[in-house]
Write a protein that holds these residues in place. Structure first.
Motif, short mmCIF file in Angstrom:
data_model
loop_
_atom_site.label_atom_id
_atom_site.label_comp_id
_atom_site.label_asym_id
_atom_site.label_seq_id
_atom_site.Cartn_x
_atom_site.Cartn_y
_atom_site.Cartn_z
N GLU A 58 36.41 55.31 35.19
CA GLU A 58 36.57 54.16 34.63
C GLU A 58 37.93 53.43 34.85
O GLU A 58 38.23 52.34 35.13
N THR A 59 38.82 54.51 34.93
CA THR A 59 40.46 53.95 35.24
C THR A 59 40.46 53.69 36.56
O THR A 59 41.15 52.47 36.95
N ASP A 61 37.80 52.43 38.47
CA ASP A 61 37.27 51.32 38.60
C ASP A 61 38.21 50.02 38.09
O ASP A 61 38.12 48.92 39.07
N ARG A 62 38.60 49.93 36.95
CA ARG A 62 39.45 49.06 36.58
C ARG A 62 40.49 48.60 37.65
O ARG A 62 40.80 47.64 37.91
N ARG A 63 41.38 49.76 37.85
CA ARG A 63 42.42 49.67 38.88
C ARG A 63 41.93 49.00 40.19
O ARG A 63 42.65 48.04 40.78
N GLU A 64 40.77 49.63 40.80
CA GLU A 64 40.50 49.23 42.09
C GLU A 64 40.06 47.74 42.07
O GLU A 64 40.25 46.87 42.95
N ASP A 65 39.25 47.22 41.01
CA ASP A 65 39.16 45.87 40.81
C ASP A 65 40.30 44.92 40.61
O ASP A 65 40.27 43.98 41.52
N GLU A 66 41.56 45.33 40.19
CA GLU A 66 42.71 44.65 40.25
C GLU A 66 43.12 44.58 41.44
O GLU A 66 43.62 43.43 42.05
#
Length: 82
Positions: A58-59, A61-66
């Motif tokens: 989850e971390t 995916d979130r950071r990758e999206d940013e």
């Protein structure tokens, strides 16, 4: 006429010089801010952290999206400059 104009506007020379310096600083700041290399390096480091188990999916995916959003912003900016 060119010499006369230069003589008359001589008191404004420091202002023009400051303006030129500000433009160069802005260009350097934009070059650094819109450089994709640090984003690519951060993506690689993020993947290594995921594979090493330091972060969860989850971390990641979130950071990758940013980071991918940031790369898109860079591409759009560079596309507008061309």
């Amino acid at each position: 006429m060119g010499l006369f104009t230069q003589i008359i506007t001589l008191p404004l020379a420091p202002v023009r010089g400051v303006g030129w310096v500000v433009e160069r600083v802005l260009e350097a700041a934009e070059d650094e801010y819109y450089d994709p290399a640090p984003i690519h390096a951060e993506l690689a480091a993020l993947e290594k952290r995921l594979l090493a188990g330091e972060i969860d999916e989850e971390t990641f995916d979130r950071r990758e999206d940013e980071l991918l959003d940031r790369l898109e912003e860079i591409r759009n900016f560079r596309g507008q400059q061309s």
